[in-house]
Motif scaffolding. Structure first.
Motif, PDB file in Angstrom:
ATOM      1  N   ASN A 248       0.839  -1.188   0.000  1.00  0.00           N
ATOM      2  CA  ASN A 248       0.000   0.000   0.000  1.00  0.00           C
ATOM      3  C   ASN A 248       0.879   1.244   0.000  1.00  0.00           C
ATOM      4  N   GLY A 249       0.907   1.949  -1.119  1.00  0.00           N
ATOM      5  CA  GLY A 249       1.658   3.187  -1.191  1.00  0.00           C
ATOM      6  C   GLY A 249       0.995   4.279  -0.375  1.00  0.00           C
ATOM      7  N   GLY A 250       1.739   5.357  -0.107  1.00  0.00           N
ATOM      8  CA  GLY A 250       1.244   6.401   0.770  1.00  0.00           C
ATOM      9  C   GLY A 250       1.170   7.763   0.108  1.00  0.00           C
ATOM     10  N   ALA A 251       1.379   8.800   0.923  1.00  0.00           N
ATOM     11  CA  ALA A 251       1.338  10.182   0.458  1.00  0.00           C
ATOM     12  C   ALA A 251       2.552  10.903   1.027  1.00  0.00           C
ATOM     13  N   GLY A 252       3.512  11.202   0.159  1.00  0.00           N
ATOM     14  CA  GLY A 252       4.712  11.879   0.593  1.00  0.00           C
ATOM     15  C   GLY A 252       4.801  13.278   0.025  1.00  0.00           C
ATOM     16  N   THR A 253       6.026  13.816   0.015  1.00  0.00           N
ATOM     17  CA  THR A 253       6.289  15.115  -0.579  1.00  0.00           C
ATOM     18  C   THR A 253       7.518  14.987  -1.469  1.00  0.00           C
ATOM     19  N   SER A 254       7.774  15.984  -2.290  1.00  0.00           N
ATOM     20  CA  SER A 254       8.910  15.946  -3.192  1.00  0.00           C
ATOM     21  C   SER A 254      10.216  15.790  -2.411  1.00  0.00           C
ATOM     22  N   GLY A 255      10.981  14.757  -2.757  1.00  0.00           N
ATOM     23  CA  GLY A 255      12.236  14.477  -2.070  1.00  0.00           C
ATOM     24  C   GLY A 255      12.081  13.687  -0.794  1.00  0.00           C
ATOM     25  N   ASN A 256      10.853  13.520  -0.336  1.00  0.00           N
ATOM     26  CA  ASN A 256      10.570  12.737   0.878  1.00  0.00           C
ATOM     27  C   ASN A 256       9.323  11.901   0.634  1.00  0.00           C
ATOM     28  N   THR A 257       9.502  10.892  -0.203  1.00  0.00           N
ATOM     29  CA  THR A 257       8.372  10.076  -0.629  1.00  0.00           C
ATOM     30  C   THR A 257       7.907   9.120   0.464  1.00  0.00           C
ATOM     31  N   ALA A 258       6.721   8.591   0.260  1.00  0.00           N
ATOM     32  CA  ALA A 258       6.147   7.585   1.174  1.00  0.00           C
ATOM     33  C   ALA A 258       5.870   6.338   0.348  1.00  0.00           C
ATOM     34  N   ASP A 259       6.857   5.449   0.310  1.00  0.00           N
ATOM     35  CA  ASP A 259       6.853   4.311  -0.600  1.00  0.00           C
ATOM     36  C   ASP A 259       6.508   3.009   0.111  1.00  0.00           C
ATOM     37  N   ALA A 260       6.036   2.057  -0.680  1.00  0.00           N
ATOM     38  CA  ALA A 260       5.864   0.672  -0.232  1.00  0.00           C
ATOM     39  C   ALA A 260       6.584  -0.200  -1.250  1.00  0.00           C
ATOM     40  N   ILE A 261       7.760  -0.727  -0.877  1.00  0.00           N
ATOM     41  CA  ILE A 261       8.640  -1.327  -1.875  1.00  0.00           C
ATOM     42  C   ILE A 261       9.292  -2.602  -1.352  1.00  0.00           C
ATOM     43  N   LEU A 265      18.780  -5.482  -4.077  1.00  0.00           N
ATOM     44  CA  LEU A 265      19.923  -4.604  -4.299  1.00  0.00           C
ATOM     45  C   LEU A 265      20.958  -5.197  -5.243  1.00  0.00           C
ATOM     46  N   SER A 266      21.059  -6.505  -5.307  1.00  0.00           N
ATOM     47  CA  SER A 266      22.001  -7.149  -6.231  1.00  0.00           C
ATOM     48  C   SER A 266      21.596  -8.601  -6.428  1.00  0.00           C
ATOM     49  N   GLY A 267      22.108  -9.215  -7.519  1.00  0.00           N
ATOM     50  CA  GLY A 267      21.774 -10.601  -7.803  1.00  0.00           C
ATOM     51  C   GLY A 267      20.357 -10.733  -8.331  1.00  0.00           C
ATOM     52  N   ALA A 268      19.767 -11.922  -8.104  1.00  0.00           N
ATOM     53  CA  ALA A 268      18.419 -12.203  -8.586  1.00  0.00           C
ATOM     54  C   ALA A 268      17.382 -11.910  -7.508  1.00  0.00           C
ATOM     55  N   GLN A 269      16.139 -11.692  -7.960  1.00  0.00           N
ATOM     56  CA  GLN A 269      15.015 -11.435  -7.068  1.00  0.00           C
ATOM     57  C   GLN A 269      13.904 -12.433  -7.372  1.00  0.00           C
ATOM     58  N   ASP A 270      13.419 -13.099  -6.306  1.00  0.00           N
ATOM     59  CA  ASP A 270      12.353 -14.095  -6.464  1.00  0.00           C
ATOM     60  C   ASP A 270      11.284 -13.825  -5.417  1.00  0.00           C
ATOM     61  N   ILE A 271      10.088 -13.414  -5.872  1.00  0.00           N
ATOM     62  CA  ILE A 271       8.968 -13.103  -4.977  1.00  0.00           C
ATOM     63  C   ILE A 271       7.831 -14.074  -5.282  1.00  0.00           C
ATOM     64  N   TYR A 272       7.380 -14.807  -4.266  1.00  0.00           N
ATOM     65  CA  TYR A 272       6.349 -15.830  -4.451  1.00  0.00           C
ATOM     66  C   TYR A 272       5.195 -15.606  -3.480  1.00  0.00           C
ATOM     67  N   SER A 273       3.975 -15.697  -3.988  1.00  0.00           N
ATOM     68  CA  SER A 273       2.773 -15.684  -3.161  1.00  0.00           C
ATOM     69  C   SER A 273       1.884 -16.842  -3.583  1.00  0.00           C
ATOM     70  N   SER A 274       1.468 -17.663  -2.611  1.00  0.00           N
ATOM     71  CA  SER A 274       0.542 -18.746  -2.931  1.00  0.00           C
ATOM     72  C   SER A 274      -0.879 -18.217  -3.140  1.00  0.00           C
ATOM     73  N   GLY A 275      -1.111 -16.972  -2.699  1.00  0.00           N
ATOM     74  CA  GLY A 275      -2.418 -16.354  -2.851  1.00  0.00           C
ATOM     75  C   GLY A 275      -2.366 -15.213  -3.845  1.00  0.00           C
ATOM     76  N   THR A 276      -3.070 -14.139  -3.538  1.00  0.00           N
ATOM     77  CA  THR A 276      -3.081 -12.972  -4.409  1.00  0.00           C
ATOM     78  C   THR A 276      -1.922 -12.038  -4.078  1.00  0.00           C
ATOM     79  N   MET A 277      -1.527 -11.256  -5.073  1.00  0.00           N
ATOM     80  CA  MET A 277      -0.517 -10.227  -4.903  1.00  0.00           C
ATOM     81  C   MET A 277      -1.132  -8.919  -5.386  1.00  0.00           C
ATOM     82  N   THR A 278      -1.231  -7.925  -4.472  1.00  0.00           N
ATOM     83  CA  THR A 278      -1.904  -6.666  -4.784  1.00  0.00           C
ATOM     84  C   THR A 278      -0.974  -5.500  -4.521  1.00  0.00           C
ATOM     85  N   LEU A 279      -0.812  -4.630  -5.518  1.00  0.00           N
ATOM     86  CA  LEU A 279      -0.029  -3.412  -5.384  1.00  0.00           C
ATOM     87  C   LEU A 279      -0.992  -2.234  -5.516  1.00  0.00           C
ATOM     88  N   ASN A 280      -1.266  -1.579  -4.384  1.00  0.00           N
ATOM     89  CA  ASN A 280      -2.153  -0.420  -4.353  1.00  0.00           C
ATOM     90  C   ASN A 280      -1.308   0.848  -4.346  1.00  0.00           C
TER      91      ASN A 280
END
Length: 334
Positions: A248-261, A265-280
């Motif tokens: 769930n992303g938020g509400a930030g300001t310029s240069g001071n964001t409110a992120d959901a991430i 940082l390096s190598g491979a990335q593996d993200i698994y969910s047996s259910g739903t995956m929601t990016l709001n």
């Protein structure tokens, strides 16, 4: 001003309690200024806790600089569990709670590696005072292992004009085996929530939610919470969730964001969910996403379906708020 309390050992340091209460072991700062409390170990032997059903609590107080901390300053592994020949037996619950006074942080830190076992629930939560941070941290270049299957909450808090962060950090590798996992920023500027490793990162759980500051607002005028991000980041990131993943992303300001991430940082990335995956997506000055900054492949699996959308609570979102799944150029994305 009040009196500081320090309990120190250079050989074996063990807490043994058969109590099942929330106060089985409680380390709390006081109500007067500088009434801090420290439980510290160095030298030979181990620091460990034999509390199989009760709660280990480290909590800041209400007086200025009335902090509370458990620390291992030597090279031995710190064990928030009961060391045995066959392994380390988890404690019942663990609470690291910032206080209400200025500078009333609460923390458990190690100079070397850290082994944390919890059966029921781990809560790492900032307080309401400025600087009332909550921290669980392993030492430089050392591994951090959290096990036992209990839920994990990492939550910033703060109050008007007060910053109180919540962080679980490793300067080496990080392995977390938990139940439901919540990473939630606070409602005041800068009160971020973060799980991070400078080395490899492996996380498993029964559910995962990241919520940035200012998320979920349904009416104008919206309230920006600059710098209140909720993030999980590490190298060669592997996240296995046997349930839903929600960002769930938020509400930030310029240069001071409110992120959901979720950030690799390096190598491979593996993200698994047996259910739903929601990016709001958030409302403004916010990034909601799964980001691979490494040169390895990015693999995203959502058995129950993948939903990527802009702010569903207060549409339309501002153009400076993004929702994305991003990989480096010339590397595989599946």
């Amino acid at each position: 001003t009040g009196e500081k309390v320090t309990v120190t050992a250079t050989n074996q340091q063990r807490v043994n309690s058969t109590s099942s209460s929330i106060a089985a072991f409680r380390l709390k700062g006081g109500s007067a200024a500088d009434t801090s409390v420290t439980y510290t170990h160095s030298g030979a032997g181990l620091q460990d806790f034999q509390i199989s059903s009760g709660t280990v609590t480290v909590e800041g107080g209400s007086g200025q600089n009335a902090f509370a901390k458990i620390e291992e300053t030597g090279t031995n592994q710190q064990k928030i569990c009961r060391d045995t020949f066959s392994g380390c037996n988890p404690v019942g619950s663990l609470q690291i709670l910032g206080g209400s006074g200025t500078g009333t942080f609460a923390q458990i830190t190690a100079s070397g590696s850290q082994l944390v076992g919890v059966n029921s629930a781990t809560i790492v939560k900032g307080g309401t005072g400025d600087g009332a941070h909550a921290l669980l941290q392993a030492g430089t270049g050392a591994a951090q292992t959290i096990f036992g299957g209990g839920s994990l909450t990492v939550e910033g808090q703060g109050a008007a004009g007060a910053i109180a962060k919540a962080e679980v950090l490793s300067s080496g590798s990080q392995s977390i085996q938990a139940g439901s996992i919540l990473v939630k920023a606070g409602s005041s500027a800068g009160s971020l929530a973060r799980i991070a490793a400078t080395g490899s990162q492996s996380i498993s759980g029964s559910g995962l939610t990241l919520t940035a500051g200012g998320a979920g607002q349904t009416g104008e005028p919206f309230v920006a919470v600059p710098g209140a991000s909720a993030t999980i980041e590490g190298q060669s990131q592997n996240i296995d969730i046997f349930g839903a993943i929600v960002l769930n992303g938020g509400a930030g300001t310029s240069g001071n964001t409110a992120d959901a991430i979720l950030r690799n940082l390096s190598g491979a990335q593996d993200i698994y969910s047996s259910g739903t995956m929601t990016l709001n997506g958030g409302h403004t000055q916010s990034t909601t996403g799964i980001l691979n900054l490494g040169t390895g492949s990015q693999t995203i699996t959502a058995n129950g379906g993948l939903l990527v959308r802009s702010d569903p609570n207060l549409p339309p979102a501002h153009a400076d708020s993004s929702v994305l799944i991003q990989n480096q150029a010339a590397t595989l994305q599946t």
